[in-house]
Design an enzyme around this catalytic site. Structure first.
Site, PDB file in Angstrom:
ATOM      1  N   CYS A 234      42.974  71.934  56.070  1.00 50.58           N
ATOM      2  CA  CYS A 234      43.022  70.448  56.414  1.00 50.58           C
ATOM      3  C   CYS A 234      44.337  69.867  55.770  1.00 50.58           C
ATOM      4  O   CYS A 234      44.975  69.025  56.207  1.00 50.58           O
ATOM      5  CB  CYS A 234      41.699  69.791  55.995  1.00 50.58           C
ATOM      6  SG  CYS A 234      41.200  69.847  54.307  1.00 50.58           S
ATOM      7  N   THR A 235      44.551  70.318  54.253  1.00 49.19           N
ATOM      8  CA  THR A 235      45.669  69.924  53.400  1.00 49.19           C
ATOM      9  C   THR A 235      46.862  70.266  54.040  1.00 49.19           C
ATOM     10  O   THR A 235      47.879  69.378  54.158  1.00 49.19           O
ATOM     11  CB  THR A 235      45.280  69.953  52.119  1.00 49.19           C
ATOM     12  OG1 THR A 235      44.131  69.599  51.567  1.00 49.19           O
ATOM     13  CG2 THR A 235      46.536  69.379  51.253  1.00 49.19           C
TER      14      THR A 235
END
Length: 460
Positions: A234-235
């Site tokens: 997600c980062t």
């Protein structure tokens, strides 16, 4: 003028010495006094010699004429190891490495020169040592360690590793364990091939002596190795903050999507064109999020998972490993027992300790591993356990078992067609798969040439 004459005198002395080495048809010979530095350790007693050691001349002849050493890895540690071993009297050396020389290697891997960039490390290193150390014969193998069979490994007296991969270490460890011979459950010590393992990271390093089947193996101390750094997806995809996030985005997501070099062409960290493409896309990604610090060198480091290397650390650890090879080969001194840690980040710090052999080690214990799960647990949970457990750390486990007298593959992900066929099993419970309490599961993985047996124990 005087300053220029000194190097010329030095070259003249070297040429004269070389001429004295050549006898009868150009073969090399040992000149007088060549091995005096080694004889001091083998032909006289001392305060540190082994109590059972008797000074003799046969030990040196064994080193020179008989002892066969395998060096695994021809990088920073490997170059140092080859030099140390050749100058210590070992003349029958093989070196195996699958990598080619990159310009970034030249600052510390001193057996290579700019004109060698792109050539196999093993071949160049072997050629260099063979030219510079008369009488020494280094045989290169430009291939993966997995491409060499057990007959190849069985020929060596000692194997010494200078690797930057935990997976490769575990594979060599597994191979040497597979060569052990047991008679009525008792280990035949003549089947043991000692493994000397060295590792460095920046200003830190370690060296260890492993006697397969007798002392702690690589897998016994798997928890000591730092886990590989992985960034949350997600980062990487939505909120990158570091230059590494941008590079990982291109490596993981953009490369498979764009297929810049055609269908089916994987990212090759040793191909400058591939790295350049990832570098340029990473710069574009970084510019979108106002992130600085993306460089070609960093891109190469992230893609290849390069471990920081310092030449002096490599020299220290290789010297420690070379010393242990010498001690084992000569039987003149007691070996390291069995783990050396070196750190010169702030000052100089070193200590040794005895790594303990695990009774239930998955690699060397000779007994099936207990695996505790509820009958309602899914095969996916078993797979997660095999990969996430600190004591196992498998990479792509393939699980098989015996049902109704026939072998059945429950899951295998390395072959696309079989992975697709067995993928539905991941969501099934162990009970639905027909597994029972006490069932044996055979697990194969790239971390070992051996199949690891697990015994399934159902919990209530």
């Amino acid at each position: 003028m005087a300053e220029r004459e000194e190097p010329e005198k030095k070259r003249s002395r070297i040429e004269a010495l070389t001429e004295n080495m050549l006898v009868d048809g150009g073969t090399t010979s040992d000149w007088q006094g060549r091995w005096d530095h080694v004889k001091k350790f083998l032909e006289r007693a001392g305060p540190f010699t082994h109590p059972d050691f008797e000074p003799n001349t046969e030990s040196l002849q064994f080193l020179l004429d008989t002892c066969k050493i395998l060096v695994v890895g021809a990088g920073g540690l490997g170059c140092e190891l080859l030099k140390d071993l050749a100058l210590s009297g070992f003349r029958h050396i093989h070196v195996v490495d699958m990598d080619t020389i990159d310009v970034s290697n030249l600052n510390r891997q001193f057996l290579f020169r700019p004109q060698d960039v792109g050539r196999p490390k093993a071949e160049v290193a072997a050629d260099f040592i063979n030219r510079r150390v008369p009488g020494c014969r280094v045989i290169p193998h430009f291939k993966k360690i997995q491409d060499l069979d057990e007959m190849f490994y069985r020929q060596f007296h000692i194997i010494v590793c200078g690797l930057d991969s935990v997976i490769a270490r575990r594979w060599i460890n597994g191979m040497l364990l597979s060569l052990l011979v047991y008679e009525d459950g008792v280990l035949d010590t003549s089947s043991i091939i000692p493994l000397i393992d060295g590792g460095t990271e920046g200003f830190k390093g370690n060296a260890r002596v492993i006697l397969p089947g007798m002392t702690a193996c690589i897998d016994c101390t798997l928890e000591l190795y730092p886990p590989q750094i992985n960034f949350p997806m997600c980062t990487i995809a939505s909120m990158p903050r570091l230059p590494e996030h941008c590079i990982e985005y291109v490596r993981i997501l953009q490369w498979p999507k764009d297929k810049p070099f055609g269908d089916g062409v994987g990212l090759d960290g040793d191909d400058p064109k591939h790295i350049q493409w990832v570098f340029q896309r990473s710069l574009e990604r970084a510019a979108q999020f106002n992130i600085t610090g993306v460089t070609y060198r960093l891109t190469q480091g992230v893609v290849k998972r390069i471990i920081p290397a310092v030449a002096s650390t490599n020299a220290v650890i290789a010297a420690a490993c070379g010393t242990e090879v010498f001690k084992i080969a000569s039987s003149a001194y007691g070996t390291l027992n069995n783990y050396l840690v070196f750190n010169d980040v702030d000052g100089l710090y070193t200590y040794t300790f005895e790594a303990e052999k695990k009774e239930n080690c998955s690699a060397c214990s000779q007994v099936p591993q207990d695996m505790h799960f509820s009958p309602s647990a899914t095969l996916q949970e078993v797979l997660n356990y095999l990969t996430d457990s600190a004591s196992l750390q498998m990479k792509s486990p393939a699980i098989t078992t015996t049902l109704d007298g026939r072998n059945k593959t429950l899951y295998l992900q390395t072959v696309a067609s079989i992975e697709e066929r067995t993928r539905p099993n991941l969501s099934k419970t162990l009970k639905e798969l027909g597994l029972v309490d006490g069932q044996e599961l055979a697990v194969a993985d790239i971390t070992t040439p051996q199949t690891v047996l697990f015994k399934l124990s159902f919990t209530s």
